[in-house]
Design an enzyme around this catalytic site. Sequence first.
Site, mmCIF file in Angstrom:
data_model
loop_
_atom_site.group_PDB
_atom_site.id
_atom_site.type_symbol
_atom_site.label_atom_id
_atom_site.label_comp_id
_atom_site.label_asym_id
_atom_site.label_seq_id
_atom_site.Cartn_x
_atom_site.Cartn_y
_atom_site.Cartn_z
ATOM 1 N N LYS A 115 0.827 -1.206 0.000
ATOM 2 C CA LYS A 115 0.000 0.000 0.000
ATOM 3 C C LYS A 115 0.858 1.251 0.000
ATOM 4 C CE LYS A 115 -4.422 -1.589 1.751
ATOM 5 N NZ LYS A 115 -5.507 -1.385 2.718
ATOM 6 N N LYS A 197 -4.743 -12.459 -8.083
ATOM 7 C CA LYS A 197 -5.982 -12.579 -7.320
ATOM 8 C C LYS A 197 -7.041 -11.618 -7.870
ATOM 9 C CE LYS A 197 -7.649 -11.770 -2.724
ATOM 10 N NZ LYS A 197 -7.418 -11.251 -1.390
ATOM 11 N N LYS A 200 -10.809 -6.178 -5.739
ATOM 12 C CA LYS A 200 -11.869 -5.194 -5.924
ATOM 13 C C LYS A 200 -11.322 -3.886 -6.473
ATOM 14 C CE LYS A 200 -12.101 -4.206 -0.958
ATOM 15 N NZ LYS A 200 -12.900 -4.274 0.247
#
Length: 332
Positions: A115, A197, A200
């Site tokens: 992040k 993966k 979202k």
Amino acid sequence: MIKDRKISFSGIQPSGNLTLGNYLGALKNFAEFTDNYKCFYCIVDEHAITVRQVPADLRRRTYEMMALYIACGLDPDRATLYVQSHVPAHAELAWILNCFTMFGELSRMTQFKEKSARHADNINAGLFTYPSLMAADILLYQTDVVPVGIDQKQHLELTRDIAIRFNQLYPDTFTIPEPVIKKTGMKIMSLADPTKKMSKSDENENATVRILDDRDTIIRKFRRAVTDSGSGIRVSDDKPGVTNLISIYSCCTGKSTEEIEREFEGKGYGDFKLAVGEACADLLSPVQTEFYRLMKDKAYLEQMMKKGAEEASYYAQKTLFKVRRKLGFVQL
Ligand code: TRP
């Protein structure tokens, strides 16, 4: 605390539109846990603000998450469904746990490293201490088990280390939680790149199926899903695309891999992809109907948030009281 049932705790951030991966890997299984555990399901809005949020979107998504929890079969009378910021004990325990969490430990967290690379202009202290807040979420409820995706395993291990450390200094404070990582459905891969993966936050809309996508969209996205060269519908390391679709089809229908391979023997990718799309749309359709019904009734959702927060506070306060006393804070 005397427990009559084991406790399960999990949290979901109200950011981004949830995907089929979130549904199959997490939400769909949450209802099952209420049979055997006292369950807390938290909408972690305080975690969400570690990256910038548009206030109106955050608010809407918080309502949406509550509606989704219920639409996915969680009964607010059987599970405690609530919003993290409605229970100030989370932030309070997080501060305390920050004083028992090492700089080096937080520096090693993969999610922090990822992040901070993605949000290089906003590497704030909250992003860094995110795991202490997550530890507070879990430890406040004397949690036994935490159903999470594999990506959260490292945070869970840190939570255990913090709890063990705290208990060594102040015995019998926290229950040491165990992660529960489901094998099937835990890793639904991207439809555009099956080695990644399903996320979202993926910018390619064709890569992800959203829980709220309509039937046509779902079928179209599966039709465009990347498959592998050659033919043959079977699970194999050199066929990540087909393998991912088989695992999605299996999660949606409950059929085993062997049954699926037999069902599509001699058939082409086109037929198979259509079948997966239809199975997925059929599975999500009742969830969507219930979701839209609930979203029209904000008053009901708020009532459920309030009830959940009151229940959660009751348990959280007990732990917090004990922690404050052990630390030597003066209690009035
Ligand atoms: N960090 C989790 C995620 O990003 C969300 C979360 C916050 C959580 N607190 C939690 C999950 C406590 C399990 C238990 O997915």
